[in-house]
Design a protein around this motif. Sequence first.
Motif, PDB file in Angstrom:
ATOM      1  N   ALA A  20      -0.730  -1.032  -9.532  1.00 27.40           N
ATOM      2  CA  ALA A  20       0.717  -0.920  -9.344  1.00 27.40           C
ATOM      3  C   ALA A  20       1.020   0.338  -8.539  1.00 27.40           C
ATOM      4  O   ALA A  20       0.551   1.426  -8.880  1.00 27.40           O
ATOM      5  CB  ALA A  20       1.425  -0.874 -10.687  1.00 27.40           C
ATOM      6  N   LEU A  21       1.788   0.194  -7.470  1.00 34.16           N
ATOM      7  CA  LEU A  21       2.104   1.344  -6.628  1.00 34.16           C
ATOM      8  C   LEU A  21       2.846   2.426  -7.399  1.00 34.16           C
ATOM      9  O   LEU A  21       2.728   3.612  -7.079  1.00 34.16           O
ATOM     10  CB  LEU A  21       2.932   0.900  -5.420  1.00 34.16           C
ATOM     11  CG  LEU A  21       2.194   0.061  -4.373  1.00 34.16           C
ATOM     12  CD1 LEU A  21       3.173  -0.506  -3.359  1.00 34.16           C
ATOM     13  CD2 LEU A  21       1.125   0.887  -3.668  1.00 34.16           C
ATOM     14  N   ASP A  22       3.635   2.026  -8.403  1.00 31.88           N
ATOM     15  CA  ASP A  22       4.415   3.012  -9.162  1.00 31.88           C
ATOM     16  C   ASP A  22       3.679   3.494 -10.406  1.00 31.88           C
ATOM     17  O   ASP A  22       4.305   4.089 -11.297  1.00 31.88           O
ATOM     18  CB  ASP A  22       5.780   2.451  -9.545  1.00 31.88           C
ATOM     19  CG  ASP A  22       5.685   1.154 -10.349  1.00 31.88           C
ATOM     20  OD1 ASP A  22       4.558   0.699 -10.612  1.00 31.88           O
ATOM     21  OD2 ASP A  22       6.746   0.612 -10.696  1.00 31.88           O
ATOM     22  N   ARG A  54      13.313  -4.061  -4.899  1.00 34.88           N
ATOM     23  CA  ARG A  54      11.904  -4.142  -4.516  1.00 34.88           C
ATOM     24  C   ARG A  54      11.758  -4.822  -3.160  1.00 34.88           C
ATOM     25  O   ARG A  54      12.422  -5.805  -2.864  1.00 34.88           O
ATOM     26  CB  ARG A  54      11.123  -4.928  -5.574  1.00 34.88           C
ATOM     27  CG  ARG A  54       9.620  -4.939  -5.356  1.00 34.88           C
ATOM     28  CD  ARG A  54       8.924  -5.694  -6.472  1.00 34.88           C
ATOM     29  NE  ARG A  54       7.491  -5.695  -6.290  1.00 34.88           N
ATOM     30  CZ  ARG A  54       6.677  -4.726  -6.697  1.00 34.88           C
ATOM     31  NH1 ARG A  54       7.196  -3.691  -7.335  1.00 34.88           N
ATOM     32  NH2 ARG A  54       5.381  -4.796  -6.489  1.00 34.88           N
ATOM     33  N   MET A  55      10.892  -4.251  -2.338  1.00 36.37           N
ATOM     34  CA  MET A  55      10.625  -4.846  -1.035  1.00 36.37           C
ATOM     35  C   MET A  55       9.822  -6.133  -1.230  1.00 36.37           C
ATOM     36  O   MET A  55       8.797  -6.122  -1.906  1.00 36.37           O
ATOM     37  CB  MET A  55       9.849  -3.871  -0.151  1.00 36.37           C
ATOM     38  CG  MET A  55      10.551  -2.548   0.060  1.00 36.37           C
ATOM     39  SD  MET A  55      12.162  -2.745   0.832  1.00 36.37           S
ATOM     40  CE  MET A  55      12.697  -1.044   1.007  1.00 36.37           C
ATOM     41  N   GLY A  56      10.269  -7.221  -0.662  1.00 29.49           N
ATOM     42  CA  GLY A  56       9.612  -8.511  -0.862  1.00 29.49           C
ATOM     43  C   GLY A  56       8.305  -8.615  -0.110  1.00 29.49           C
ATOM     44  O   GLY A  56       7.937  -7.759   0.698  1.00 29.49           O
ATOM     45  N   TYR A  71       5.956   3.215   0.031  1.00 29.08           N
ATOM     46  CA  TYR A  71       6.733   4.394  -0.393  1.00 29.08           C
ATOM     47  C   TYR A  71       7.867   3.983  -1.334  1.00 29.08           C
ATOM     48  O   TYR A  71       8.019   4.537  -2.430  1.00 29.08           O
ATOM     49  CB  TYR A  71       7.271   5.066   0.863  1.00 29.08           C
ATOM     50  CG  TYR A  71       7.826   6.456   0.702  1.00 29.08           C
ATOM     51  CD1 TYR A  71       7.370   7.331  -0.262  1.00 29.08           C
ATOM     52  CD2 TYR A  71       8.810   6.913   1.590  1.00 29.08           C
ATOM     53  CE1 TYR A  71       7.875   8.616  -0.357  1.00 29.08           C
ATOM     54  CE2 TYR A  71       9.315   8.190   1.503  1.00 29.08           C
ATOM     55  CZ  TYR A  71       8.847   9.044   0.524  1.00 29.08           C
ATOM     56  OH  TYR A  71       9.356  10.317   0.441  1.00 29.08           O
ATOM     57  N   VAL A  72       8.646   3.015  -0.912  1.00 26.91           N
ATOM     58  CA  VAL A  72       9.816   2.597  -1.678  1.00 26.91           C
ATOM     59  C   VAL A  72       9.409   1.971  -3.006  1.00 26.91           C
ATOM     60  O   VAL A  72       9.967   2.298  -4.067  1.00 26.91           O
ATOM     61  CB  VAL A  72      10.680   1.620  -0.858  1.00 26.91           C
ATOM     62  CG1 VAL A  72      11.787   1.028  -1.729  1.00 26.91           C
ATOM     63  CG2 VAL A  72      11.287   2.339   0.345  1.00 26.91           C
ATOM     64  N   ASP A  73       8.428   1.074  -2.978  1.00 29.87           N
ATOM     65  CA  ASP A  73       8.020   0.400  -4.202  1.00 29.87           C
ATOM     66  C   ASP A  73       7.330   1.349  -5.172  1.00 29.87           C
ATOM     67  O   ASP A  73       7.364   1.132  -6.394  1.00 29.87           O
ATOM     68  CB  ASP A  73       7.104  -0.778  -3.883  1.00 29.87           C
ATOM     69  CG  ASP A  73       7.864  -1.958  -3.297  1.00 29.87           C
ATOM     70  OD1 ASP A  73       9.107  -1.927  -3.303  1.00 29.87           O
ATOM     71  OD2 ASP A  73       7.222  -2.917  -2.819  1.00 29.87           O
ATOM     72  N   ALA A  74       6.690   2.384  -4.668  1.00 35.85           N
ATOM     73  CA  ALA A  74       6.057   3.362  -5.556  1.00 35.85           C
ATOM     74  C   ALA A  74       7.091   4.292  -6.180  1.00 35.85           C
ATOM     75  O   ALA A  74       7.028   4.593  -7.373  1.00 35.85           O
ATOM     76  CB  ALA A  74       5.023   4.181  -4.787  1.00 35.85           C
ATOM     77  N   GLN A 103      -2.338   7.313  -1.898  1.00 34.09           N
ATOM     78  CA  GLN A 103      -1.265   8.108  -2.486  1.00 34.09           C
ATOM     79  C   GLN A 103      -1.361   7.990  -4.005  1.00 34.09           C
ATOM     80  O   GLN A 103      -2.005   7.088  -4.526  1.00 34.09           O
ATOM     81  CB  GLN A 103       0.118   7.635  -2.012  1.00 34.09           C
ATOM     82  CG  GLN A 103       0.481   6.222  -2.422  1.00 34.09           C
ATOM     83  CD  GLN A 103       1.769   5.725  -1.791  1.00 34.09           C
ATOM     84  OE1 GLN A 103       2.143   6.118  -0.685  1.00 34.09           O
ATOM     85  NE2 GLN A 103       2.460   4.841  -2.495  1.00 34.09           N
ATOM     86  N   TRP A 104      -0.741   8.932  -4.694  1.00 38.48           N
ATOM     87  CA  TRP A 104      -0.655   8.841  -6.149  1.00 38.48           C
ATOM     88  C   TRP A 104       0.342   9.867  -6.662  1.00 38.48           C
ATOM     89  O   TRP A 104       0.700  10.819  -5.968  1.00 38.48           O
ATOM     90  CB  TRP A 104      -2.022   9.016  -6.806  1.00 38.48           C
ATOM     91  CG  TRP A 104      -2.573  10.433  -6.842  1.00 38.48           C
ATOM     92  CD1 TRP A 104      -2.645  11.311  -5.812  1.00 38.48           C
ATOM     93  CD2 TRP A 104      -3.153  11.088  -7.981  1.00 38.48           C
ATOM     94  NE1 TRP A 104      -3.249  12.473  -6.208  1.00 38.48           N
ATOM     95  CE2 TRP A 104      -3.569  12.378  -7.540  1.00 38.48           C
ATOM     96  CE3 TRP A 104      -3.387  10.731  -9.295  1.00 38.48           C
ATOM     97  CZ2 TRP A 104      -4.186  13.289  -8.393  1.00 38.48           C
ATOM     98  CZ3 TRP A 104      -4.006  11.641 -10.145  1.00 38.48           C
ATOM     99  CH2 TRP A 104      -4.395  12.894  -9.695  1.00 38.48           C
TER     100      TRP A 104
END
Length: 741
Positions: free
Chosen positions: A34-36, A47-49, A230-233, A355-356
């Motif tokens: 999961a990005l987040d 959420r970006m589709g 970036y946005v979804d995370a 990224q994290w």
Amino acid sequence: MAPAHVRSKPLDQDLHAVSELAAACKWSNAPDHALDQGGPLFRPYQRMGVDFADIPVVDHLKSVTTRHPDKLAISDGTDRLTYAALLQAVETLSRRIAAVVPDGQAIGIFLANSAWYPVAMLASMAAGRPAVPLNTRDPRSRIDEIAATARLSAVMCLGSADQAGWTQKIRWIDVAAGGMPAGRRTPAPPLSRSVSVEAPAIVLYTPGGTGHPQGIVNSQRSLLRRVQHYVDACHINAEDVFLPLAGLATIAGCREILAALLSGATLHLIEVEAVGLRAVRGRMRADRVTVTCLAPALLRPLLADAAVDAFRSLRLARIEGEAVSWTDIAPLRQAVSKACLIQIGYGSAAANAAQWFLPPDWPDHGPSVPAGRLLPGLSFAIVDEDGRPVRPDESGELLIRGPDVLLGHWDSGTVMAAESDPDDPALRIVATGDLARLDDQGLLRIVGRKGGQIQINGAVAAAPAGNRLAPRQDDTLPILFLLPGSVGYGPSFAAFAASMGKVARVAPVRYPGLQQILSGQNSLAAIATAAIGQIDRTQPSGSVRLLGHSLGGAVAFEVAARLLAAGRSVTFLGILDTSIVGEPRDYRETLIRTIHRIRTNRVTASRMVCRALAKVTVALGCEARLARILDRHPKGQFNATCFRIKLELQEVLRSRAFFAWLAGPKPMLPITATLFRCNRPGMPEALGWDRAFTRLDVVPIAGGHLDLIVEPHLATNRPLIEKAVAETYSPAETGKREKGS
């Protein structure tokens, strides 16, 4: 590679070698996650589709405008644009671009950090013309070289002031012609064709391995994929307020613009170099900024003099652009609220790799923070010098493969395609040049570099000698060791080192820090010992070249004396305005200069107080006690003050070591040295160095002692320094340099 660590090896990579590696190595898919993970928990966002990266940027902007027509989209402190006005400006400018720039040709963006910059970037994408951002603060010679290399026939600017002095014929497009759009959007006729998300969208120029500008091409799809990650995370939504401190002419700056505007957030822009750090802190607080992105080199001074509430509105601080050390994290955590997330990014203009979110309780093991988790959708391989996979516990060069990395390289107005996987041409390959390993928790750790470059806020700079994250430079060039003044190696010296990349592989030297000084390494001889250790590790044999500024001039002299005594040769010793004779003091002039520096935001009154305290403490011999007191009080507003006092204490102690060295005897070295001397009325021309060498060449330079290596003086002084260094090259070294360039 870079943002959080070392930069990618873009255009100068051997494509044939990359092809062989691709055919031989064993690829692994980045683990799905999961990005987040570790990020925001219950923050609502759109959420970006799955098809987000398949839709052109301007269509996303239209959708956001439909939802938020009257919401503030961009503000630069002077101009403000709602989303309706932004879309109108983008559509109007895109038609002007399409009318004058032939299909397939690139268009330059020569704009400062203003509301017009995003308009220009978005308009070029809407018109389907690749944009080439030009940094307005770069030397004109570099800008001219990029314009010529990219075959730019048109450049967007603001007014007529920027149109003078160009060496080639340029068609100028004034982005503000007709004024700033106001009110609701006026429907405009559609462009004649839709724009493919696979087409070239932006060309970002880096110096490359030889120091010459080379363009990395990204498509809209690759940019949108970065935005999606970036946005979804981070769960970015329309309530967010951005103030990016990464350069807009970098890949990080492009991502910040798109992430803010395609999420309905508000984007604030500021020209950091023009307004100073105090104004940046003021904007952070006044605009209630929630998201910022910056490099450690800017983070450190930004935090140093900050008020306790300057960054309390932040919910996300993303750090990238160079190696992130644990000493960067501690002051940041104390400056922001406990709820603020810290995200580490790792990638480059060529590929977004990892990224994290850094957990608050993560142990600070190792010299640097882990780079993060490799992003889903990528394949990777870690290989040895022969292209064979390394064992899990070993490090090797990191290769990245995926459909959303760079398209290729911009060469004379066309795209030279990046190397693709022989088995799947849709997957392109980036050889990062970074030595990496995956730890047992799946985190990517960068442990070294094949050569010697890093990035600072998107600008390439040389890594310190002995730094484990040494970046790549042109290995054919001789090494020049750079010894800074008592302040140490900061952003100004990093930029100076980067600018010397065409002449030498610059290896800056680190001095002992405060704790080492208090532990006994408190003399110039100890500083020289540390410097020689780094020189021996970086260049174990051969002729040595040294360049020192202020305190560094004295260190260079001491290092040269020891190297000569050990039987090594020193073919260049450059001294940047170091005086070893007493200088007449004009206290009135000093007071006027200090007041001017405070008024122009070059130094704050609080910093002057911290420096005064450091000087008094050292004069009383209580520096160790003060350091212990500062270490025992890490909380609250006092923390930022502690950080600044420690920096000032370190500088004062180094200066004391310099003055103690001045009082001792000095040998005459049997070599030629070059003194680069600023205008110092009433001082001897040689500043005392004429008795230290068998020959001394004095070269007058522009500016003062503190600003001789920054613009506008750097444009005058750098060629003089480069010429002096190049004159010491042997015929073989000169041949290698010419071949490499």
